[in-house]
Design an enzyme around this catalytic site. Structure first.
Site, mmCIF file in Angstrom:
data_model
loop_
_atom_site.group_PDB
_atom_site.id
_atom_site.type_symbol
_atom_site.label_atom_id
_atom_site.label_comp_id
_atom_site.label_asym_id
_atom_site.label_seq_id
_atom_site.Cartn_x
_atom_site.Cartn_y
_atom_site.Cartn_z
ATOM 1 N N GLU A 108 5.076 6.327 -9.907
ATOM 2 C CA GLU A 108 3.709 6.133 -9.368
ATOM 3 C C GLU A 108 3.419 7.134 -8.249
ATOM 4 O O GLU A 108 2.376 7.794 -8.246
ATOM 5 C CB GLU A 108 3.566 4.707 -8.820
ATOM 6 C CG GLU A 108 3.655 3.662 -9.901
ATOM 7 C CD GLU A 108 3.500 2.240 -9.372
ATOM 8 O OE1 GLU A 108 3.104 1.388 -10.165
ATOM 9 O OE2 GLU A 108 3.770 1.992 -8.186
ATOM 10 N N LEU B 232 -5.185 -7.136 -6.702
ATOM 11 C CA LEU B 232 -4.842 -8.249 -7.587
ATOM 12 C C LEU B 232 -6.043 -9.017 -8.133
ATOM 13 O O LEU B 232 -5.890 -9.866 -8.994
ATOM 14 C CB LEU B 232 -3.882 -9.216 -6.874
ATOM 15 C CG LEU B 232 -2.536 -8.575 -6.525
ATOM 16 C CD1 LEU B 232 -1.633 -9.575 -5.839
ATOM 17 C CD2 LEU B 232 -1.849 -8.006 -7.767
ATOM 18 N N ASN C 268 -7.220 2.633 -12.290
ATOM 19 C CA ASN C 268 -6.183 1.656 -11.915
ATOM 20 C C ASN C 268 -4.821 2.197 -12.319
ATOM 21 O O ASN C 268 -4.710 2.975 -13.261
ATOM 22 C CB ASN C 268 -6.439 0.331 -12.638
ATOM 23 C CG ASN C 268 -5.414 -0.725 -12.270
ATOM 24 O OD1 ASN C 268 -5.019 -0.851 -11.104
ATOM 25 N ND2 ASN C 268 -4.956 -1.492 -13.247
ATOM 26 N N GLY D 271 0.785 -1.237 0.000
ATOM 27 C CA GLY D 271 0.000 0.000 0.000
ATOM 28 C C GLY D 271 0.814 1.283 0.000
ATOM 29 O O GLY D 271 0.360 2.306 0.521
ATOM 30 N N SER D 272 1.987 1.256 -0.641
ATOM 31 C CA SER D 272 2.768 2.504 -0.665
ATOM 32 C C SER D 272 2.037 3.577 -1.485
ATOM 33 O O SER D 272 2.061 4.758 -1.141
ATOM 34 C CB SER D 272 4.189 2.270 -1.193
ATOM 35 O OG SER D 272 4.166 2.029 -2.569
ATOM 36 N N SER E 61 1.087 3.405 -16.267
ATOM 37 C CA SER E 61 -0.143 3.756 -16.990
ATOM 38 C C SER E 61 -1.263 3.875 -15.969
ATOM 39 O O SER E 61 -1.451 2.971 -15.141
ATOM 40 C CB SER E 61 -0.522 2.663 -17.995
ATOM 41 O OG SER E 61 0.545 2.418 -18.875
ATOM 42 N N ASP F 13 -6.410 -4.566 -17.228
ATOM 43 C CA ASP F 13 -5.489 -3.535 -17.737
ATOM 44 C C ASP F 13 -5.885 -3.030 -19.129
ATOM 45 O O ASP F 13 -5.033 -2.891 -20.006
ATOM 46 C CB ASP F 13 -4.053 -4.099 -17.798
ATOM 47 C CG ASP F 13 -3.611 -4.627 -16.449
ATOM 48 O OD1 ASP F 13 -3.970 -4.027 -15.425
ATOM 49 O OD2 ASP F 13 -2.906 -5.651 -16.431
ATOM 50 N N ILE G 58 -12.061 -6.942 -11.137
ATOM 51 C CA ILE G 58 -13.246 -6.187 -10.701
ATOM 52 C C ILE G 58 -14.476 -6.776 -11.398
ATOM 53 O O ILE G 58 -14.496 -6.890 -12.629
ATOM 54 C CB ILE G 58 -13.070 -4.688 -11.048
ATOM 55 C CG1 ILE G 58 -11.886 -4.099 -10.293
ATOM 56 C CG2 ILE G 58 -14.318 -3.877 -10.761
ATOM 57 C CD1 ILE G 58 -11.989 -4.166 -8.776
ATOM 58 N N HIS H 21 -0.989 0.818 -13.452
ATOM 59 C CA HIS H 21 -0.259 -0.379 -13.879
ATOM 60 C C HIS H 21 1.214 -0.016 -14.035
ATOM 61 O O HIS H 21 1.534 1.020 -14.621
ATOM 62 C CB HIS H 21 -0.847 -0.885 -15.203
ATOM 63 C CG HIS H 21 -0.263 -2.181 -15.623
ATOM 64 N ND1 HIS H 21 -0.603 -3.379 -15.034
ATOM 65 C CD2 HIS H 21 0.695 -2.480 -16.533
ATOM 66 C CE1 HIS H 21 0.102 -4.352 -15.588
ATOM 67 N NE2 HIS H 21 0.901 -3.830 -16.497
#
Ligand code: GRF
Length: 283
Positions: free
Chosen positions: A267, A178, A195, A105-106, A229, A238, A181, A197
């Protein structure tokens, strides 16, 4: 001044020109219609005329700019602009956001800090499919509600949907989640699930492409660059519309771990900001 407007409204130079033209034409149309309508009342000048004129143009302005914005291709900008004004007038609250994550969870941590006290969005729920995921500890430390779901509950979608609606969740952010959905959720949150990626999609995406698998594949193919992305979520892994990409060079000496570090810093630098931009200008 134009640069300030460009960065405030997040529009390119040409779009800024079209936005300004829409303001000018919409405003003129509104003034013209306001006067024409007042002629019907038989009033000419005076305080009453002036007060009625101000009321009329205030009511007509949103309709006029929206009308003009269509042929100029600026409808989305003005729809969001007007709803922001209405929101401010109503004193609207930040939109509740749920973060879904399976790992440390960074990214979730960065997003939580970024939206702490934010006007547009508030992280109000963290959902995980793993009872021991580090992200749950981050949520607890920040006094954010948590929800642990198993695969079955996720697949059916109903239980999750009702938990989300109980908390009035408006946006979902996947930050290392992971599981797939379920279609019911995608349907209930159209263009409201984002999301991230850790590669430049459409390359290195799809089932099984997560974490180190992605970086190993990038290195195995001797790519010169990788990156991140950020995209909307649809029914495929994705796959939804790309919102933002940023790249970093891949050195010959990179290992999956060093590449992962470069990608992770992209990110952390971009994800919270891109979420904010989408909240400001939803699709
Ligand atoms: C990130 O690399 C993200 O791109 C991917 O999962 C990872 C989550 O990392 N979807 P963290 O748990 O936020 O550190």
């Amino acid at each position: 001044m134009f640069e300030k407007l460009q960065s405030k409204w997040k529009v390119s130079g040409w779009n800024l020109f079209l936005v300004l033209v829409t303001f000018a034409l919409g405003g003129s149309l509104c003034g013209y219609l306001g006067r024409k309508l007042l002629l019907l009342t038989g009033l000419e000048g005076g305080v009453v005329w002036f007060i009625l004129y101000i009321i009329l143009v205030t009511l007509l302005w949103p309709l006029c700019v929206l009308l003009v914005s269509v042929p100029l291709g600026q409808f989305r900008f003005f729809r969001n602009y007007i709803s922001r004004i209405i929101g401010k007038m109503k004193g609207s609250k930040p939109a509740p956001i749920a973060i879904f994550a399976s790992g440390t969870g960074s990214n979730a941590d960065k997003i939580i800090q970024y939206f702490n006290g934010h006007k547009m969005g508030a992280i109000s729920l963290v959902v995980s499919d793993k009872a021991d995921a580090g992200v749950l500890e981050i949520a607890r430390k920040n006094n954010i509600n948590t929800l642990i779901i198993n695969k079955k509950q996720l697949e059916s979608g109903d239980e999750l949907l009702s938990a989300l609606s109980k908390q009035n969740i408006k946006w979902i952010v996947l930050a290392g989640f992971l599981q797939k959905i379920p279609p019911a959720l995608v349907k209930a949150y159209p263009n409201r699930i984002l999301n991230i990626h850790p590669a430049l999609l459409p390359k290195y995406g799809g089932k099984g492409m997560y974490g180190m698998h992605v970086h190993r594949a990038v290195l195995a193919n001797q790519e010169k660059e990788s990156g991140i992305s950020i995209h909307f979520v649809d029914d495929h892994y994705d796959h939804g519309e790309t919102i933002f990409q940023a790249s970093c060079p891949v050195a010959e000496t990179d290992s999956p771990e060093t590449l992962a570090k470069k990608v992770q810093s992209l990110e952390h630098a971009h994800f919270p900001r891109v979420i904010e931009e989408i909240l400001q200008n939803p699709r």
